[in-house]
Design an enzyme around this catalytic site. Structure first.
Site, short mmCIF file in Angstrom:
data_model
loop_
_atom_site.label_atom_id
_atom_site.label_comp_id
_atom_site.label_asym_id
_atom_site.label_seq_id
_atom_site.Cartn_x
_atom_site.Cartn_y
_atom_site.Cartn_z
N HIS A 203 7.16 -7.66 -5.78
CA HIS A 203 6.41 -6.35 -5.16
C HIS A 203 7.50 -5.70 -4.33
CE1 HIS A 203 5.27 -8.47 -1.77
NE2 HIS A 203 5.11 -7.41 -1.42
C1 UD1 Z 1 2.58 -3.47 1.33
C2 UD1 Z 1 3.50 -3.84 2.64
C3 UD1 Z 1 4.03 -5.02 2.32
C4 UD1 Z 1 3.19 -6.18 1.95
C5 UD1 Z 1 2.44 -5.80 0.52
C6 UD1 Z 1 1.37 -6.82 0.19
C7 UD1 Z 1 4.14 -1.90 3.81
C8 UD1 Z 1 5.13 -1.09 4.05
N1 UD1 Z 1 4.16 -2.94 2.78
O1 UD1 Z 1 3.29 -3.27 0.25
O2 UD1 Z 1 4.81 -5.47 3.43
O3 UD1 Z 1 3.99 -7.38 1.64
O4 UD1 Z 1 1.89 -4.73 0.76
O5 UD1 Z 1 1.00 -6.55 -1.18
O6 UD1 Z 1 2.88 -1.83 4.34
N2 UD1 Z 1 -0.80 0.52 -5.13
C9 UD1 Z 1 -1.94 0.42 -6.07
N3 UD1 Z 1 -2.98 -0.10 -5.77
C10 UD1 Z 1 -3.29 -0.71 -4.66
C11 UD1 Z 1 -2.33 -0.83 -3.61
C12 UD1 Z 1 -0.99 -0.13 -4.00
O7 UD1 Z 1 -1.69 0.84 -7.23
O8 UD1 Z 1 -4.39 -1.20 -4.16
C13 UD1 Z 1 0.60 1.02 -5.42
C14 UD1 Z 1 0.52 2.47 -5.28
O9 UD1 Z 1 1.24 2.92 -6.35
C15 UD1 Z 1 1.33 2.41 -4.03
C16 UD1 Z 1 2.20 1.47 -4.24
O10 UD1 Z 1 1.47 0.50 -4.55
O11 UD1 Z 1 2.25 3.59 -4.01
C17 UD1 Z 1 2.72 0.89 -2.93
O12 UD1 Z 1 1.69 0.61 -2.03
P1 UD1 Z 1 1.97 0.21 -0.44
O13 UD1 Z 1 0.58 0.11 0.16
O14 UD1 Z 1 2.77 1.27 0.12
O15 UD1 Z 1 2.68 -1.07 -0.43
P2 UD1 Z 1 2.75 -2.59 -1.18
O16 UD1 Z 1 4.08 -2.19 -1.83
O17 UD1 Z 1 1.87 -2.99 -1.50
#
Ligand code: UD1
Length: 362
Positions: A203
């Protein structure tokens, strides 16, 4: 009205898991307001965990959702400040290194509320990795630094002579121990018997932002000599879709939506080997006795590597890198090598963190 003593802030999947054990330990001593930023909002990454862990709904949800780093962090900062002003806690507990951690810690520090950082003192070599930026800033402004290991304690002690540093162990171990007796049968990929399969997750931005590397990695996983179950984080699914990469590889690679915490632990325990860029899964593999290959060139959890439980690799290295690490793990395994599982404490971290807060709420 009784004053809130502690605000416990979290917002992503691993934080919901760690907060579940922290919250019950904190609530045994203090009045607690639980704040979920809503950074993760998909059912599998949030509500499913509340259900599985039997956690009460949070007292406040910030609904920040997905956005770029600036917008997401800013939304956490602005909304956390409102909640903290309303409840006026005497200390704010944040966990780990996400944008939620950073936003909540900054909001608290600016309100002159002491910040307690759980998982303090971890470092990667890549200073520009988003999580590295977050953890360095939070470590710099926190009042109490709760570390998971001796290495983290030494590192943060060298950086922060003015802070209170408490080596508590890793609260993720508390969470695992609390669930170890109630794991379901692992949802193994079709046709796999016993532990003749591998479990994979991917991820991190370092992979999802490089579609060619991501595609090569998934192709290499599908070419292994074992069936592989890949539980796909929504970020990775979106990255594949955006790059026009079909989610179909060899028949050996089964791609499923994110699995629950209990299913993930069950898979980690049953698998022959784990391939992951998740920090949480690296430690769970270590505690479960399952060899892990980390899909990054480095890891913050070096104790697992030194123990022989974990091998970091270059994820751009394709099949040769994966099979080299796999062969090395199998060699160690057949030589009967095991590892001690003591680097991150004994599973009483939440209790120790709760005790460390005592001076702040007097
Ligand atoms: C975040 C943390 C990471 C952690 C991870 C655990 C930051 C910078 N990163 O990464 O350190 O290891 O969580 O999972 O905070 N999205 C969905 N549904 C959700 C959540 C996210 O579709 O419920 C998608 C969206 O497209 C979003 C992307 O995932 O833009 C990234 O999500 P984000 O919250 O930025 O960070 P993670 O990659 O989950």
């Amino acid at each position: 009205m009784h004053r809130t003593q502690i605000a416990l802030c979290y917002g992503t999947r691993p934080q919901v898991i760690k907060a579940s054990v922290l919250r019950s330990r904190l609530e045994a001593r203090y009045s607690v307001v639980a704040v979920d930023t809503g950074q993760h909002y998909d059912y599998e990454l949030n509500a499913l965990l509340y259900d599985q862990l039997g956690v009460r709904a949070p007292d406040a949800v910030l609904d920040v959702g997905s956005a770029g780093h600036a917008e997401q962090t800013a939304a956490v900062l602005v909304r956390a400040e409102k909640v903290l002003q309303e409840h006026r806690p005497l200390a704010v507990v944040v966990i780990g290194d996400t944008n939620s951690t950073l936003g909540c810690a900054l909001a608290a520090a600016k309100l002159r509320i002491p910040v307690v950082h759980v998982e303090a003192g971890l470092r990667a070599c890549d200073a520009l990795m988003p999580e590295e930026i977050n953890r360095r800033v939070v470590d710099a402004i926190a009042h109490v630094l709760c570390t998971p290991s001796t290495r983290a304690t030494r590192r943060i002690a060298a950086e922060r002579q003015d802070a209170v540093i408490v080596q508590t162990g890793d609260v993720a171990y508390d969470a695992l121990l609390a669930q170890a007796d109630r794991l379901p049968a692992p949802p193994v990929p079709g046709g796999a018997r016993d532990s003749r399969f591998c479990y994979a997750t991917v991820h991190r931005a370092e992979l999802t932002d490089r579609p060619a590397v991501l595609r090569g990695l998934l192709e290499a996983l599908s070419a292994l000599d074992r069936p592989v179950l890949l539980a796909l984080h929504p970020r990775t699914r979106t990255a594949l879709e955006d790059a026009g990469i079909e989610q179909r590889f060899g028949p050996n690679l089964t791609i499923v939506p994110p699995v629950g915490y209990l299913e993930s632990l069950a898979l980690a325990r049953a698998a022959e080997m784990i391939f992951t860029d998740s920090g949480g899964l690296q430690r769970e593999a270590y505690w479960m006795g399952t060899p892990c290959v980390t899909l990054r060139r480095e890891t913050e959890w070096m104790e697992t590597v030194e123990a022989g439980a974990n091998i970091p690799i270059d994820p751009a290295g394709g099949t040769p890198e994966l099979t080299r690490a796999m062969a090395e793990h199998r060699r160690r395994w057949s030589a009967g090598e095991t590892w001690p599982r003591t680097a991150y404490g004994v599973g009483d971290a939440a209790q120790r963190i709760a005790a460390a807060l005592e001076p702040l709420v007097r």
